[in-house]
Scaffold this motif. Structure first.
Motif, PDB file in Angstrom:
ATOM      1  N   ILE A 307      13.516  20.038  36.832  1.00 47.01           N
ATOM      2  CA  ILE A 307      14.395  20.829  37.613  1.00 47.01           C
ATOM      3  C   ILE A 307      15.968  20.316  37.258  1.00 47.01           C
ATOM      4  CG2 ILE A 307      15.306  20.937  40.025  1.00 47.01           C
ATOM      5  CD1 ILE A 307      12.553  19.831  40.913  1.00 47.01           C
ATOM      6  N   THR A 308      16.883  21.635  37.268  1.00 49.72           N
ATOM      7  CA  THR A 308      18.106  21.656  36.758  1.00 49.72           C
ATOM      8  C   THR A 308      18.752  22.199  37.966  1.00 49.72           C
ATOM      9  OG1 THR A 308      18.519  23.547  35.592  1.00 49.72           O
ATOM     10  CG2 THR A 308      17.872  21.615  34.314  1.00 49.72           C
ATOM     11  N   ARG A 309      20.123  22.040  38.230  1.00 46.09           N
ATOM     12  CA  ARG A 309      20.779  22.854  39.141  1.00 46.09           C
ATOM     13  C   ARG A 309      20.738  24.270  39.064  1.00 46.09           C
ATOM     14  NH1 ARG A 309      26.441  19.387  38.249  1.00 46.09           N
ATOM     15  NH2 ARG A 309      25.612  17.475  39.184  1.00 46.09           N
ATOM     16  N   ASP A 310      20.737  24.934  37.985  1.00 45.52           N
ATOM     17  CA  ASP A 310      20.425  26.243  37.656  1.00 45.52           C
ATOM     18  C   ASP A 310      19.243  26.787  37.956  1.00 45.52           C
ATOM     19  OD1 ASP A 310      22.993  27.078  36.702  1.00 45.52           O
ATOM     20  OD2 ASP A 310      22.472  26.354  34.634  1.00 45.52           O
ATOM     21  N   SER A 311      18.194  25.944  37.696  1.00 43.87           N
ATOM     22  CA  SER A 311      16.830  26.356  38.205  1.00 43.87           C
ATOM     23  C   SER A 311      16.647  26.236  39.631  1.00 43.87           C
ATOM     24  CB  SER A 311      15.782  25.573  37.203  1.00 43.87           C
ATOM     25  OG  SER A 311      15.652  24.083  37.692  1.00 43.87           O
ATOM     26  N   PHE A 312      17.445  25.073  40.147  1.00 45.84           N
ATOM     27  CA  PHE A 312      17.200  25.011  41.879  1.00 45.84           C
ATOM     28  C   PHE A 312      17.789  26.381  42.476  1.00 45.84           C
ATOM     29  CE2 PHE A 312      19.334  23.691  45.836  1.00 45.84           C
ATOM     30  CZ  PHE A 312      18.208  22.685  46.419  1.00 45.84           C
ATOM     31  N   ALA A 313      18.973  26.677  41.763  1.00 46.19           N
ATOM     32  CA  ALA A 313      19.585  27.699  42.413  1.00 46.19           C
ATOM     33  C   ALA A 313      18.835  29.036  42.307  1.00 46.19           C
ATOM     34  CB  ALA A 313      21.226  28.050  42.013  1.00 46.19           C
ATOM     35  N   ARG A 314      18.236  29.309  41.123  1.00 46.58           N
ATOM     36  CA  ARG A 314      17.382  30.650  40.938  1.00 46.58           C
ATOM     37  C   ARG A 314      16.152  30.438  41.886  1.00 46.58           C
ATOM     38  NH1 ARG A 314      18.444  29.270  35.543  1.00 46.58           N
ATOM     39  NH2 ARG A 314      16.397  28.204  35.282  1.00 46.58           N
ATOM     40  N   ALA A 315      15.514  29.414  42.089  1.00 43.24           N
ATOM     41  CA  ALA A 315      14.386  29.204  43.015  1.00 43.24           C
ATOM     42  C   ALA A 315      14.710  29.726  44.371  1.00 43.24           C
ATOM     43  CB  ALA A 315      13.896  27.867  43.178  1.00 43.24           C
ATOM     44  N   LEU A 316      15.920  29.649  44.638  1.00 42.31           N
ATOM     45  CA  LEU A 316      16.390  30.095  46.253  1.00 42.31           C
ATOM     46  C   LEU A 316      16.308  31.471  46.318  1.00 42.31           C
ATOM     47  CD1 LEU A 316      19.314  27.336  46.835  1.00 42.31           C
ATOM     48  CD2 LEU A 316      17.082  27.576  48.144  1.00 42.31           C
ATOM     49  N   ASP A 317      16.392  32.391  45.197  1.00 40.52           N
ATOM     50  CA  ASP A 317      16.473  33.861  45.481  1.00 40.52           C
ATOM     51  C   ASP A 317      15.175  34.320  45.977  1.00 40.52           C
ATOM     52  OD1 ASP A 317      19.045  34.289  44.682  1.00 40.52           O
ATOM     53  OD2 ASP A 317      18.591  34.493  42.375  1.00 40.52           O
ATOM     54  N   GLY A 318      15.105  35.139  46.922  1.00 37.83           N
ATOM     55  CA  GLY A 318      13.892  35.728  47.520  1.00 37.83           C
ATOM     56  C   GLY A 318      13.727  35.463  48.796  1.00 37.83           C
TER      57      GLY A 318
END
Length: 353
Positions: A307-318
């Motif tokens: 997990i990175t900050r970018d992947s965390f932020a992307r995971a919030l979409d939807g």
């Protein structure tokens, strides 16, 4: 505040006023978040990694909030959550952008943080304008027509005041007056004496807890029995305690389901975990913190193995289901929920709906 980082933990930061005027409500929201994080950790965490909430006290001060946010960013937190207040949250925006650091569920409903969309801010609660609008519509719904708005003279008061006026406009009503007071020196006694003499039926009192407490006490001392409605920034046990004998009947807007409602899946889960942890009751702020923690955990589970900050932020979409409440984020919409409700403080000092 703060704590040493656990080796290998998934670190989430919280920069908020753990001392100062909002300390009680901040602590309650942090406790609500930890209630859920602790339960997840007890079940093995996220792919074997525990979630750690690391808190820092910004003393409800903008410059301190920036310093603390930079410190946590440099120490590797994946995200921040539950910042408190418009000023400190806005002050942290450059830190979020520079470090690609998501901020989850800031405890502010300022329109300035919704429009334009802030790409690293993921709202959960509804806006101040929505809840102020809900407050006046509740008052009108119980037959009240002679309404005065009394608001703090800062961006929060201005923002929420617009919502109250919109709510009245929708109902073809007008505030009999729209008054302002100084945040640092409220001195509300003369204002409340004038309101009492004018026979006002209800006061929408928008401001920090200490000022609202002063205003309610002054209104009652002036002999007025007018309804008083205030916003969810005052939905804490400390606020009710400070009101003392004047607490009963005060209307407080709420932005999450009733904290004793077993009909809501999320609240039922929170109540069950609270009972297991030895806690007898929850407050609205506990529920806000709990909901924010569920949002964080859902994103952590979606974000992949490393997990990175970018992947965390992307995971919030939807679309994300928090248990009877759904949020749906996109690049163009970070608004979160539109849920609003009202509660009334009862004779036992509890919020009733």
């Amino acid at each position: 505040m703060g704590s040493a980082f656990a080796q290998g933990a998934l670190r989430i930061g919280m920069v908020a006023g753990f001392s100062g005027p909002v300390a009680g409500i901040v602590q309650e929201s942090a406790d609500g978040a930890r209630l859920y994080f602790d339960a997840v950790n007890a079940q093995g965490g996220i792919r074997g990694q525990n979630i750690e909430l690391v808190t820092m006290d910004d003393k409800y001060d903008n410059a301190t909030a920036v310093t603390q946010a930079k410190s946590l960013a440099s120490q590797g937190v994946l995200a921040l959550m539950l910042s408190r207040g418009t000023g400190p949250t806005e002050a942290m925006l450059p830190v979020l952008k520079e470090n690609r650091l998501p901020l989850i569920a800031p405890a502010t409903g300022a329109i300035s943080l919704h429009e334009p969309v802030q790409p690293w801010v993921f709202h959960l609660r509804a806006s101040y304008q929505k809840e102020a609008e809900r407050a006046v519509k509740h008052l009108a719904g119980i037959g009240v027509k002679r309404i005065t708005i009394v608001q703090v003279n800062d961006p929060f008061g201005t923002d929420a005041g617009k919502g109250a006026i919109k709510g009245l406009d929708d109902l073809k009503l007008r505030a009999l007056s729209n008054l302002r007071f100084d945040r640092n020196k409220p001195n509300l006694a003369p204002t409340m004496q004038a309101i009492a003499k004018a026979g006002i039926e209800a006061v929408v009192l928008i401001g920090p807890g200490y000022a609202v407490v002063e205003g309610v006490k002054a209104l009652r001392a002036a002999g007025s029995t007018a309804h008083v409605a205030t916003l969810s920034n005052n939905a804490s046990a400390d606020f009710v305690k400070a009101l003392g004998e004047n607490a009963r009947g005060v209307i407080v807007t709420q932005l999450f389901p009733y904290e004793r409602s077993t009909a809501n899946l999320m609240v039922r889960e929170a109540l069950s975990l609270a009972k297991t942890a030895g806690r007898q009751e929850l407050t609205p702020s506990h529920i806000e913190g709990f909901a924010a923690a569920k949002l964080v955990v859902d994103a952590l589970r979606r974000a992949g193995k490393d997990i990175t900050r970018d992947s965390f932020a992307r995971a919030l979409d939807g679309r994300i289901d928090l248990g009877g409440l759904q949020v749906n984020y996109s690049d163009k919409d970070r608004s979160g929920l539109e849920y609003t409700d009202v509660s009334i403080v009862d004779e036992d000092g509890r919020f009733r709906r």
